[in-house]
Structures are given as C-alpha cells and as structure tokens.
Design a protein around this motif. Structure first.
Motif, short mmCIF file in Angstrom:
data_model
loop_
_atom_site.label_atom_id
_atom_site.label_comp_id
_atom_site.label_asym_id
_atom_site.label_seq_id
_atom_site.Cartn_x
_atom_site.Cartn_y
_atom_site.Cartn_z
N GLU A 65 41.24 -42.05 29.68
CA GLU A 65 40.67 -41.61 28.30
C GLU A 65 42.12 -41.35 27.58
O GLU A 65 41.98 -41.72 26.52
CB GLU A 65 40.03 -40.04 28.61
CG GLU A 65 39.69 -39.77 27.41
CD GLU A 65 38.53 -38.21 27.39
OE1 GLU A 65 38.68 -37.55 28.34
OE2 GLU A 65 37.86 -38.12 26.39
N ARG A 66 42.85 -40.55 28.00
CA ARG A 66 44.27 -40.32 27.21
C ARG A 66 44.93 -41.83 26.64
O ARG A 66 45.31 -41.87 25.41
CB ARG A 66 45.15 -39.31 27.80
CG ARG A 66 44.67 -37.86 28.30
CD ARG A 66 44.68 -37.31 27.19
NE ARG A 66 46.06 -37.02 26.47
CZ ARG A 66 46.98 -35.85 27.14
NH1 ARG A 66 46.23 -35.07 27.94
NH2 ARG A 66 48.04 -35.76 27.08
N ILE A 67 44.99 -42.51 27.68
CA ILE A 67 45.61 -44.05 27.28
C ILE A 67 44.76 -44.79 26.14
O ILE A 67 45.40 -45.28 25.42
CB ILE A 67 45.97 -44.66 28.40
CG1 ILE A 67 46.73 -44.05 29.46
CG2 ILE A 67 46.41 -46.19 28.16
CD1 ILE A 67 48.39 -44.11 29.08
N SER A 68 43.78 -44.64 26.47
CA SER A 68 42.55 -45.11 25.52
C SER A 68 42.66 -44.72 23.97
O SER A 68 42.44 -45.32 22.99
CB SER A 68 41.19 -45.37 26.06
OG SER A 68 41.21 -45.90 27.11
N ALA A 87 30.50 -42.06 22.71
CA ALA A 87 29.85 -41.15 22.78
C ALA A 87 30.39 -39.84 23.11
O ALA A 87 30.09 -38.61 22.63
CB ALA A 87 28.48 -41.26 23.83
N LYS A 88 31.44 -39.80 24.02
CA LYS A 88 32.15 -38.65 24.52
C LYS A 88 33.13 -37.99 23.37
O LYS A 88 32.99 -36.99 23.32
CB LYS A 88 33.07 -39.12 25.54
CG LYS A 88 34.08 -38.10 26.00
CD LYS A 88 33.69 -36.99 26.78
CE LYS A 88 34.79 -35.70 26.86
NZ LYS A 88 36.13 -36.30 27.05
N GLU A 104 31.32 -34.82 22.45
CA GLU A 104 32.31 -34.11 23.64
C GLU A 104 31.75 -33.85 24.93
O GLU A 104 32.42 -33.47 25.72
CB GLU A 104 32.55 -32.82 22.87
CG GLU A 104 33.55 -32.92 21.59
CD GLU A 104 33.96 -31.76 21.00
OE1 GLU A 104 33.45 -30.53 21.40
OE2 GLU A 104 34.81 -31.64 20.00
N ARG A 105 30.49 -34.22 25.15
CA ARG A 105 29.99 -34.12 26.40
C ARG A 105 28.88 -34.99 26.71
O ARG A 105 28.29 -35.46 25.59
CB ARG A 105 29.58 -32.56 27.01
CG ARG A 105 28.78 -32.05 25.91
CD ARG A 105 28.60 -30.61 26.34
NE ARG A 105 27.66 -30.41 27.49
CZ ARG A 105 28.49 -29.81 28.53
NH1 ARG A 105 29.69 -29.21 28.36
NH2 ARG A 105 27.51 -29.48 29.61
N ILE A 106 28.48 -35.32 27.91
CA ILE A 106 27.14 -36.07 28.11
C ILE A 106 26.67 -35.30 29.51
O ILE A 106 27.24 -35.17 30.39
CB ILE A 106 27.43 -37.59 28.70
CG1 ILE A 106 28.19 -38.19 27.39
CG2 ILE A 106 26.23 -38.05 28.82
CD1 ILE A 106 28.47 -39.30 27.70
N ASP A 107 25.39 -34.38 29.09
CA ASP A 107 25.03 -33.69 30.19
C ASP A 107 24.11 -34.58 31.15
O ASP A 107 23.74 -34.23 32.51
CB ASP A 107 24.01 -32.55 29.47
CG ASP A 107 24.97 -31.76 28.82
OD1 ASP A 107 25.68 -30.84 29.10
OD2 ASP A 107 24.83 -31.86 27.41
N ILE A 108 23.40 -35.45 30.48
CA ILE A 108 22.28 -36.15 31.33
C ILE A 108 22.32 -37.68 31.01
O ILE A 108 22.69 -37.99 29.90
CB ILE A 108 21.02 -35.77 30.99
CG1 ILE A 108 20.76 -34.25 31.40
CG2 ILE A 108 19.70 -36.33 31.67
CD1 ILE A 108 19.76 -33.37 30.32
N GLU A 133 30.95 -44.74 34.50
CA GLU A 133 31.57 -44.37 33.36
C GLU A 133 31.00 -42.89 32.79
O GLU A 133 32.02 -41.95 32.52
CB GLU A 133 31.24 -45.28 32.31
CG GLU A 133 32.14 -46.48 32.35
CD GLU A 133 33.42 -46.37 32.72
OE1 GLU A 133 34.27 -45.81 32.03
OE2 GLU A 133 34.04 -46.93 33.62
N VAL A 134 29.66 -42.60 33.03
CA VAL A 134 29.41 -41.27 32.49
C VAL A 134 29.76 -40.16 33.53
O VAL A 134 30.03 -39.09 33.20
CB VAL A 134 27.85 -41.42 32.40
CG1 VAL A 134 27.24 -40.03 32.02
CG2 VAL A 134 27.38 -42.20 31.24
N SER A 135 29.69 -40.53 34.72
CA SER A 135 30.43 -39.56 36.01
C SER A 135 31.59 -39.07 35.67
O SER A 135 32.14 -38.15 36.04
CB SER A 135 30.32 -40.24 37.32
OG SER A 135 28.94 -40.39 37.68
N LYS A 136 32.73 -40.11 34.88
CA LYS A 136 33.95 -39.59 34.61
C LYS A 136 33.83 -38.63 33.52
O LYS A 136 34.60 -37.71 33.48
CB LYS A 136 34.67 -40.86 34.12
CG LYS A 136 35.08 -41.83 35.02
CD LYS A 136 35.50 -43.07 34.33
CE LYS A 136 35.92 -44.11 35.39
NZ LYS A 136 36.34 -45.46 34.92
N VAL A 137 32.73 -38.44 32.87
CA VAL A 137 32.69 -37.66 31.65
C VAL A 137 32.30 -36.13 32.31
O VAL A 137 32.73 -35.15 32.08
CB VAL A 137 31.84 -37.99 30.38
CG1 VAL A 137 31.75 -36.80 29.39
CG2 VAL A 137 32.41 -39.25 29.77
#
Lengths: 96, 233
Positions: free
Chosen positions: A55-58, B64-65, B69-73, B111-115
């Motif tokens: 995230e930070r690098i992107s 989207a993030k 700033e978040r993705i709940d679902i 990708e969403v799990s990372k958020v």
C-alpha cells in the motif's frame, strides 16, 4: 528512489513493531534480518509487512505493485530476508 | 458508521439486487462488472473490469480503500455457469468458468483481506451452488469451479481468523435469473425435485443467508457452507 524505498520499509517496520514488540526490530537498519533464519518475523508478521508495504509503495510511487509475486516466491534467496534485499527487490519491480 | 460493501458482478441479476438492497440500507457499495454499471446512486461506485484480471482487481480494491478508508464486507457474487456434457466441453469454456468463478473469487478475497486484516474486521461471502453438493450431471465444470471455492472458503477461513475476518459460502438453488435461462426446463424440474423444499430460490432466500453471514453478531460463524432448499453434501 532506493533511499526512499528503504525509508518506507523502515517506517513500516517501526509501525509493525508497535504490535509485535520484538527487540530485533527496535531500530531497524538496512541490515535488519526479516524473514527466514534468524529473522524477526514469523509468517503472519511477514503477511502484514507485505500488505502494508504494497500500500505504502503503491501510494508513494503511484504504481500498483504486488510484492508476493511469482518471482519473489521462487527466488533461491528470498527477497524478504533483510531490509536491503527487500529494498533492491522493490526497486526492481518499480523499474519494470 | 456506514458499512462499506464490495460486490462483484453488479450489472444484473442477484448482484444488482443485492447492491440496491444494501444501498437502500444506507451502505456504501462498490461494484464491478465487465460492462458499464446500471446502478445510479451517489453511494455507489462502479468499476468495469474482468474479475480475473489481477492488475485491475488490485487497482479497484486500492482505489476503493483510498476513497472509503475501509471495506467491511466482500460478496464474491460474479459467476458464470455452463451446462454441457464434459465430453463436449471446450477447454476454453473450462478456462473461462474457472477464471471468473474461482480465480475471480481468489483475487478479490486476497486483495480485500489485505484491507480487512489492517482494520481487524471483515466478512467475506463466497458463492457455491447446490450443483456441487449434488454432483449434477451436465454441470461438471461449473460444479468443479464451485467445489474449488468451497474448499478455498473453508481453508482461508482458518488463515484469516486471527484478523477477525470470517469467510463463508452460500449455495443457492436455481433462482430465475439470466444464469439459468438457457437451461432446459426438464433439467431444472429434476433439480428442484432433489431439494427437500421443491421450489425456485428467491432473492429473499439468498439475502437472508448473506445477512446472517455478514451480521456483526456472526463473528463465531466461519468456514460454513449453507445450501438453500434443504440440499446437503
């Protein structure tokens, strides 16, 4: 670019260590060992490091990179072994 | 706080209905499909992409993030079906089905799990089908792609549990949408006959299970597969 990448890695490590509280990560430098051997990170902490860094690098370089790519996972010497190897690896991805 | 929901495959069918339903509840909804969006709402964002395109998925989730700033679902709703005897199924069809159904589910989940892991909260709902549990003839490839999703759902539910993320799957019976309009009527009748409760599924039935999975109170429910209509493995 290299200095900026290293700076970001170190910042992310410091933030991550607020949770991990590992002595080895108190003052990270380019020689700080990360994953594998005597590295301070376990696999769950490595996942956090990778996602935070992506995230930070992107954001910093306006380039949506994926750190855990095929090349990273298949290299004989992991790019995640220390801060320096990770810096070089990220620079390579950004320059592709 | 407004919940932020990402739903794949929102141009039509169940995905569109779900998007509109969650918008009506005051959620922010981020959707995608291969074509232009069909929902007009100031709380809705649409991305045109192929769910198996890694770069585009990464880009969409990061955008989207950044905005919300978040993705709940996450509802991994996008899917394609195909009925065919496996002996006459083109290899390209198999690749297309796995691309959208399994690889798409994988990419969005990753990708969403990372958020979600950063926010220490998340609900992921994947889609399977009763055809997987029933080993339905004529649906070998579709059911195999969904079988992969079932196993994936249960395994990653363990991997993300430390981050307070739950991962479950719903297995709908046939619902009268575009997905089944090409399926012969007698095949559908046979299928309905295998259910304990012999009727088409409805949008309400699906919504009910998803609402249960994503409820804040469902934080002890993970790795589960719920089939509609009384089907079981």
């Amino acid at each position: 670019m290299k200095n900026k990448i290293e700076e970001i890695i170190i910042e992310v490590l410091i933030e991550l260590n607020e949770e991990l509280e590992k002595d080895a990560l108190n003052n990270p430098t380019k020689d700080t060992k990360l994953y594998g051997g005597s590295g301070a990170l376990d696999s769950l902490a490595l996942v956090s490091l990778i996602t935070d860094l992506e995230e930070r690098i992107s954001d910093e370089f306006d380039n949506d990179i994926i750190l855990a790519d095929e090349k990273a996972m298949s290299q004989r010497t992991s790019p995640f072994r220390n801060v320096e190897s990770l810096t070089i690896y990220i620079q390579k991805i950004l320059e592709e | 706080m407004k919940k932020v929901i990402l739903i794949t495959g929102t141009r039509k069918g169940i995905g569109k209905e779900l998007a509109e339903y969650y918008l009506s509840l005051g959620c922010n909804v981020i959707g995608c499909s291969r074509g232009p969006g069909t929902i007009v709402n100031s709380d809705y964002r649409h991305y045109e992409l192929d769910v198996s395109n890694e770069k585009d998925v990464v880009k969409m989730v990061r955008a989207a993030k950044k905005e919300f700033e978040r993705i709940d679902i996450l509802l991994n709703n996008a899917g394609i079906a195909s009925m065919n005897h496996f002996l006459t199924t083109p290899y390209q069809t198999v690749q297309n089905i796995f691309n959208t159904n399994f690889f798409g589910t994988f990419l969005f989940s990753r990708e969403v799990s990372k958020v979600m892991m950063r926010q220490k909260f998340g609900r992921i709902v994947n889609y399977t089908t009763v055809a997987s549990a029933l080993r339905l003839e004529g649906e070998a490839i579709y059911a195999a792609s969904k079988g992969a999703i079932e196993n994936f759902t249960q395994t990653i539910s363990k991997e993300v549990a430390p981050y307070n993320i739950t991962v479950n799957a719903i297995g709908p019976t046939p619902v009268e949408t575009d997905l089944i309009k090409a399926v012969p009527k007698d095949k559908i009748a046979d299928l309905l006959d295998k259910q304990a409760i012999k009727r088409f599924g409805t949008f309400e039935d699906i919504k009910n299970v998803i609402d249960f999975f994503i409820d804040d109170k469902s934080n002890f429910i993970t790795g589960q597969i719920i089939y509609l209509g009384g089907i079981h493995n």
